[in-house]
Design a protein around this motif. Structure first.
Motif, PDB file in Angstrom:
ATOM      1  N   ILE A  45      -4.135   8.428   9.830  1.00 55.12           N
ATOM      2  CA  ILE A  45      -3.457   8.084   8.572  1.00 55.12           C
ATOM      3  C   ILE A  45      -3.841   6.677   8.131  1.00 55.12           C
ATOM      4  N   ARG A  46      -3.865   5.773   9.079  1.00 52.81           N
ATOM      5  CA  ARG A  46      -4.244   4.401   8.728  1.00 52.81           C
ATOM      6  C   ARG A  46      -5.649   4.371   8.134  1.00 52.81           C
ATOM      7  N   GLY A  47      -6.560   5.096   8.745  1.00 53.34           N
ATOM      8  CA  GLY A  47      -7.921   5.174   8.214  1.00 53.34           C
ATOM      9  C   GLY A  47      -7.958   5.777   6.821  1.00 53.34           C
ATOM     10  N   ALA A  48      -7.154   6.815   6.605  1.00 54.16           N
ATOM     11  CA  ALA A  48      -7.110   7.462   5.293  1.00 54.16           C
ATOM     12  C   ALA A  48      -6.538   6.532   4.235  1.00 54.16           C
ATOM     13  N   VAL A  49      -5.490   5.813   4.575  1.00 54.02           N
ATOM     14  CA  VAL A  49      -4.892   4.867   3.627  1.00 54.02           C
ATOM     15  C   VAL A  49      -5.871   3.731   3.347  1.00 54.02           C
ATOM     16  N   ASN A  50      -6.548   3.252   4.365  1.00 52.42           N
ATOM     17  CA  ASN A  50      -7.542   2.200   4.154  1.00 52.42           C
ATOM     18  C   ASN A  50      -8.671   2.693   3.251  1.00 52.42           C
ATOM     19  N   GLY A  51      -9.085   3.943   3.439  1.00 54.10           N
ATOM     20  CA  GLY A  51     -10.116   4.517   2.582  1.00 54.10           C
ATOM     21  C   GLY A  51      -9.663   4.614   1.136  1.00 54.10           C
ATOM     22  N   LEU A  52      -8.419   5.015   0.945  1.00 55.98           N
ATOM     23  CA  LEU A  52      -7.843   5.078  -0.400  1.00 55.98           C
ATOM     24  C   LEU A  52      -7.796   3.687  -1.024  1.00 55.98           C
ATOM     25  N   MET A  53      -7.328   2.721  -0.273  1.00 51.51           N
ATOM     26  CA  MET A  53      -7.263   1.349  -0.765  1.00 51.51           C
ATOM     27  C   MET A  53      -8.659   0.850  -1.127  1.00 51.51           C
ATOM     28  N   ASN A  54      -9.623   1.135  -0.289  1.00 55.92           N
ATOM     29  CA  ASN A  54     -11.000   0.698  -0.531  1.00 55.92           C
ATOM     30  C   ASN A  54     -11.532   1.277  -1.844  1.00 55.92           C
ATOM     31  N   LYS A  55     -11.300   2.553  -2.069  1.00 51.61           N
ATOM     32  CA  LYS A  55     -11.783   3.214  -3.279  1.00 51.61           C
ATOM     33  C   LYS A  55     -11.147   2.608  -4.526  1.00 51.61           C
ATOM     34  N   VAL A  56      -9.825   2.490  -4.532  1.00 55.22           N
ATOM     35  CA  VAL A  56      -9.125   1.955  -5.702  1.00 55.22           C
ATOM     36  C   VAL A  56      -9.485   0.484  -5.906  1.00 55.22           C
ATOM     37  N   LEU A  57      -9.579  -0.266  -4.824  1.00 57.62           N
ATOM     38  CA  LEU A  57      -9.929  -1.687  -4.901  1.00 57.62           C
ATOM     39  C   LEU A  57     -11.342  -1.881  -5.449  1.00 57.62           C
ATOM     40  N   GLU A  58     -12.277  -1.131  -4.931  1.00 60.74           N
ATOM     41  CA  GLU A  58     -13.658  -1.248  -5.404  1.00 60.74           C
ATOM     42  C   GLU A  58     -13.750  -0.933  -6.894  1.00 60.74           C
ATOM     43  N   ASP A  59     -13.117   0.155  -7.301  1.00 59.68           N
ATOM     44  CA  ASP A  59     -13.136   0.519  -8.722  1.00 59.68           C
ATOM     45  C   ASP A  59     -12.462  -0.555  -9.574  1.00 59.68           C
ATOM     46  N   HIS A  60     -11.370  -1.104  -9.074  1.00 62.21           N
ATOM     47  CA  HIS A  60     -10.658  -2.144  -9.815  1.00 62.21           C
ATOM     48  C   HIS A  60     -11.534  -3.380  -9.994  1.00 62.21           C
ATOM     49  N   ILE A  61     -12.180  -3.798  -8.937  1.00 64.85           N
ATOM     50  CA  ILE A  61     -13.051  -4.980  -9.017  1.00 64.85           C
ATOM     51  C   ILE A  61     -14.165  -4.748 -10.029  1.00 64.85           C
ATOM     52  N   ARG A  62     -14.790  -3.584  -9.949  1.00 65.39           N
ATOM     53  CA  ARG A  62     -15.888  -3.287 -10.866  1.00 65.39           C
ATOM     54  C   ARG A  62     -15.418  -3.208 -12.318  1.00 65.39           C
ATOM     55  N   GLN A  63     -14.285  -2.580 -12.548  1.00 65.36           N
ATOM     56  CA  GLN A  63     -13.822  -2.326 -13.906  1.00 65.36           C
ATOM     57  C   GLN A  63     -13.058  -3.493 -14.532  1.00 65.36           C
ATOM     58  N   HIS A  64     -12.428  -4.303 -13.721  1.00 65.09           N
ATOM     59  CA  HIS A  64     -11.590  -5.363 -14.272  1.00 65.09           C
ATOM     60  C   HIS A  64     -12.151  -6.756 -14.023  1.00 65.09           C
ATOM     61  N   ILE A  65     -12.410  -7.093 -12.808  1.00 62.74           N
ATOM     62  CA  ILE A  65     -12.888  -8.442 -12.510  1.00 62.74           C
ATOM     63  C   ILE A  65     -14.369  -8.585 -12.835  1.00 62.74           C
ATOM     64  N   GLY A  66     -15.120  -7.507 -12.692  1.00 59.32           N
ATOM     65  CA  GLY A  66     -16.558  -7.555 -12.929  1.00 59.32           C
ATOM     66  C   GLY A  66     -16.982  -7.464 -14.378  1.00 59.32           C
ATOM     67  N   GLN A  67     -16.032  -7.286 -15.268  1.00 63.44           N
ATOM     68  CA  GLN A  67     -16.395  -7.200 -16.690  1.00 63.44           C
ATOM     69  C   GLN A  67     -16.963  -8.527 -17.181  1.00 63.44           C
ATOM     70  N   ILE A  68     -18.071  -8.455 -17.867  1.00 63.69           N
ATOM     71  CA  ILE A  68     -18.718  -9.688 -18.314  1.00 63.69           C
ATOM     72  C   ILE A  68     -18.035 -10.313 -19.528  1.00 63.69           C
ATOM     73  N   ASP A  69     -17.233  -9.527 -20.249  1.00 66.57           N
ATOM     74  CA  ASP A  69     -16.627 -10.044 -21.470  1.00 66.57           C
ATOM     75  C   ASP A  69     -15.234 -10.644 -21.269  1.00 66.57           C
ATOM     76  N   LEU A  70     -14.812 -10.831 -20.023  1.00 65.73           N
ATOM     77  CA  LEU A  70     -13.507 -11.448 -19.773  1.00 65.73           C
ATOM     78  C   LEU A  70     -13.559 -12.945 -20.053  1.00 65.73           C
ATOM     79  N   THR A  71     -12.463 -13.444 -20.560  1.00 65.17           N
ATOM     80  CA  THR A  71     -12.359 -14.893 -20.701  1.00 65.17           C
ATOM     81  C   THR A  71     -12.095 -15.489 -19.322  1.00 65.17           C
ATOM     82  N   LYS A  72     -12.259 -16.779 -19.212  1.00 62.93           N
ATOM     83  CA  LYS A  72     -11.990 -17.453 -17.946  1.00 62.93           C
ATOM     84  C   LYS A  72     -10.541 -17.231 -17.526  1.00 62.93           C
ATOM     85  N   GLU A  73      -9.618 -17.301 -18.465  1.00 62.48           N
ATOM     86  CA  GLU A  73      -8.195 -17.116 -18.171  1.00 62.48           C
ATOM     87  C   GLU A  73      -7.899 -15.690 -17.719  1.00 62.48           C
TER      88      GLU A  73
END
Length: 91
Positions: A45-73
């Protein structure tokens, strides 16, 4: 979070598997199963939850933090929110 909607089915499949694993632990405890079997299920279960977290986290970083059009703020706000979540998760 648009990326959650894009991967909704895959994420739901992961969650259903985790639910199945937690149900298996409950049954194992009710049936008086061996401690090793319960521990193995907890580890799975711990491995499965970590895998879920990894997937959502990776997608979040790519889609939100990695966007080039974000302002500094906006980027700083996203980073701080992510740090807060990770701090909570890693406790």
């Amino acid at each position: 979070m648009a990326h959650i909607h894009d991967d909704k089915n895959a994420i739901l499949v992961r969650i259903k598997k985790i639910r199945g694993q937690t149900n298996a632990i409950e049954k194992a405890l009710e049936d008086g199963s061996d401690c090793v079997a319960v521990l193995q299920q907890v580890a799975a279960i711990r491995g499965a939850v970590n895998g879920l977290m990894n997937k959502v986290l990776e997608d979040h970083i790519r889609q939100h933090i990695g966007q080039i059009d974000l302002t500094k703020e906006e980027r700083e706000s996203e980073v701080e929110a992510l740090i807060s979540i990770l701090s909570s998760y890693l406790k």
